[in-house]
Write a protein that holds these residues in place. Structure first.
Motif, short mmCIF file in Angstrom:
data_model
loop_
_atom_site.label_atom_id
_atom_site.label_comp_id
_atom_site.label_asym_id
_atom_site.label_seq_id
_atom_site.Cartn_x
_atom_site.Cartn_y
_atom_site.Cartn_z
N ASP A 240 -0.84 -45.46 51.21
CA ASP A 240 -1.56 -44.58 50.30
C ASP A 240 -0.77 -44.48 49.00
O ASP A 240 -0.04 -43.51 48.76
CB ASP A 240 -1.74 -43.21 50.94
CG ASP A 240 -2.56 -42.27 50.08
OD1 ASP A 240 -3.18 -42.74 49.11
OD2 ASP A 240 -2.57 -41.06 50.38
N TYR A 474 -9.11 -43.26 57.31
CA TYR A 474 -7.91 -42.63 56.75
C TYR A 474 -8.25 -41.68 55.62
O TYR A 474 -9.27 -41.81 54.94
CB TYR A 474 -6.93 -43.71 56.24
CG TYR A 474 -6.45 -44.61 57.35
CD1 TYR A 474 -5.34 -44.27 58.11
CD2 TYR A 474 -7.14 -45.77 57.67
CE1 TYR A 474 -4.92 -45.08 59.14
CE2 TYR A 474 -6.72 -46.59 58.71
CZ TYR A 474 -5.61 -46.23 59.44
OH TYR A 474 -5.20 -47.02 60.47
N TYR A 476 -6.99 -40.81 52.18
CA TYR A 476 -6.14 -41.26 51.08
C TYR A 476 -6.08 -40.19 50.00
O TYR A 476 -7.09 -39.53 49.71
CB TYR A 476 -6.69 -42.55 50.46
CG TYR A 476 -6.63 -43.77 51.35
CD1 TYR A 476 -5.52 -44.61 51.33
CD2 TYR A 476 -7.70 -44.10 52.18
CE1 TYR A 476 -5.48 -45.75 52.13
CE2 TYR A 476 -7.66 -45.23 52.98
CZ TYR A 476 -6.55 -46.05 52.95
OH TYR A 476 -6.52 -47.18 53.74
#
Length: 496
Positions: A240, A474, A476
């Motif tokens: 990230d 995910y 981010y």
């Protein structure tokens, strides 16, 4: 005779991991200086081996500095990054006057407090060697390339295969360009462009369309007048950071306008295939059921969520639980579990053990509670002589045990996290992978160079974990937005 300094630091950092990578990880993976660099990497199918091959061909003197490598994992501690950077800079300073510098970097290294660890390192090297000395750098296909990495280097030369089997060739190419630049034959100039997309890891495979065709198109470009090299990098989605995502790089002989034009052209081509750069693999239950229904064995179950080469835990039990639940036999599963290895050592070969294996770091399934017999105890060292992803010749998975369970299912227990890039991981233990019905590989694509030739069926599995294959899993916070597939499709008039 030209003198060219050689070194590098390579780490692929998964920022979603809570663990941190310290100096011991590099000491275990590989941390060499001077002649030790040739001893470890000189004959390896790795870019550093390619540096030495180029030196032999072109007749330049290699000045070895420091080379460090560690298994993909969480970000480096700030102290580790500072220590390794200082060591490399000191070694470069002690090398004395050189005509160029050749470095092997991964391109997706992150440290606490330093999202762009590779870029920051290159800036320090550039400050040390001055603005005009050629600095040629090799990068992994999964590098997240930043503007700083481009501005502080003379040329970035990336792998063009995934699995990475061209590392030595790309290292040789980088060495050739470094020699030409050092002797004044060329002046490498480069540009990059980044399309706003995260590519599904399975779609990054260079033997699979459309990536296959995109990479194939680079060969003709590199033969064009004025071009020195070109790369399409898929990027590493498990970081990230601002630079996360694919990058297109063009290197020319002192023609920035041409490099910029071609980098943008490559980026636009990649963007045009955005809807094909994805995949929808089945979950664990469906994947095992499919495997049981086929007679084409061994069935390779690809544990995408526990992809060790992407920094995962290496001890997920999701698939072994599902295999046993559905009554699978002759399964072969590798788990990282030093405590279980120790229990096997205490029992000895032929001894019975009751284990709680795996599931201690990855908590998506509980530890596997089983009884069995210890078949093999091994020190974990083996040699891979063929080109394989990662290019490592001398391998170490730590003290290792093989435990036979009911139904001729077998657990391979390791005391070091070790990715399945070589069949030697199994054959060194006396196992015959071709005779298994199921083999679980904790990988995504990199295993294929070793396992595809023996596979009857390959089933990629959408398992949970630190390396789940779909970026949408995910959260981010620092990457560029908007970006596919996380956001609605942005309007792209000119990809820059």
């Amino acid at each position: 005779m030209a003198r060219i300094a050689v070194g590098g630091l390579m780490h692929e950092s998964n920022t979603f991991a809570t663990s941190r990578t310290d100096l011991t990880a590099f000491e275990s993976g590989g941390l060499e200086i001077g002649d030790g660099i040739f001893q470890r990497w000189g004959e390896a199918h790795h870019e550093v081996g390619g540096f030495f091959e180029s030196a032999a061909k072109n007749g330049f003197e290699i000045v070895p500095t420091l080379m460090g490598w560690a298994t993909p994992s969480g970000p480096l501690t700030s102290a580790t990054y500072r220590e390794l950077t200082d060591r490399l800079l000191q070694a470069l300073q002690e090398a004395g006057p050189v005509d160029a510098v050749l470095l092997a970097l991964h391109g997706a290294m992150v440290a606490d407090g330093e999202d762009d660890a590779d870029g920051s390192l290159l800036a320090k090297v550039r400050s040390l060697i001055g603005p005009s000395r050629p600095l040629i750098v090799t990068l992994d296909f999964h590098a997240n390339v930043s503007p700083l990495m481009v501005s502080e280097s003379s040329a970035l030369i990336a792998y063009q295969t995934y699995p990475h089997v061209d590392q030595r060739a790309r290292g040789k190419r980088a060495g050739d360009l470094a020699w030409q630049a050092a002797t004044g034959l060329i002046r490498p100039t480069q540009a990059m462009s980044k399309p706003p997309i995260l590519i599904h890891l399975l779609a990054q495979e260079t033997g699979r369309e459309p990536m296959k065709g995109l990479i194939a198109g680079l060969e003709g470009l590199e033969r064009s007048q004025g071009f020195l090299d070109a790369s399409i990098l898929a990027g590493f989605p498990y970081a990230d950071v601002a630079a996360t995502g694919p990058t297109c790089i063009a290197v020319t002989d002192n023609n920035l306008a041409l490099a910029s034009e071609m980098a943008e052209h490559l980026s636009a081509s990649l963007w045009n295939y955005r809807h094909q750069l994805t995949a929808t693999p089945p979950d664990a239950a469906e994947a095992v059921a499919r495997g049981l229904a086929t007679s084409q064995t061994p069935v390779i179950l690809v544990d995408l969520g526990d992809n060790i080469g992407g920094g995962s835990a290496a001890d997920s039990t999701v698939l072994i639980h599902e295999l046993l639940k559905q009554g699978a036999t002759r399964s072969l599963v590798v788990l990282f579990d030093p405590d279980a290895v120790l229990a096997c050592q205490h029992a000895g070969v032929g001894g019975s053990v009751a284990l709680s294996a795996g599931g201690k770091i990855d908590r998506n399934a509980p530890p596997l509670r089983v009884t069995g017999f210890v078949e093999v105890l091994h020190d974990g060292h083996y040699v891979e002589k063929l080109p394989r992803h990662g290019g490592i010749r001398n391998n170490d998975q730590g003290a290792t045990a093989v435990v036979r369970l009911e139904g001729e299912n077998r657990l391979v227990l390791t005391s070091l996290r070790h990715p399945p890039f070589s069949l030697g991981q199994l054959t060194s233990l006396g196992l015959t992978p071709e005779s298994a019905r199921f083999i679980v590989v904790k990988a995504a694509v990199a295993y294929k160079a070793a396992y595809a030739p023996i596979a009857g069926t390959i089933i990629e599995v959408d398992t949970p974990g630190l390396t789940a294959s779909n970026p949408a899993r995910y959260t981010y916070q620092r990457i560029r937005r908007p970006i596919l597939p996380l956001d609605p499709e942005p309007i792209v008039e000119a990809v820059v």
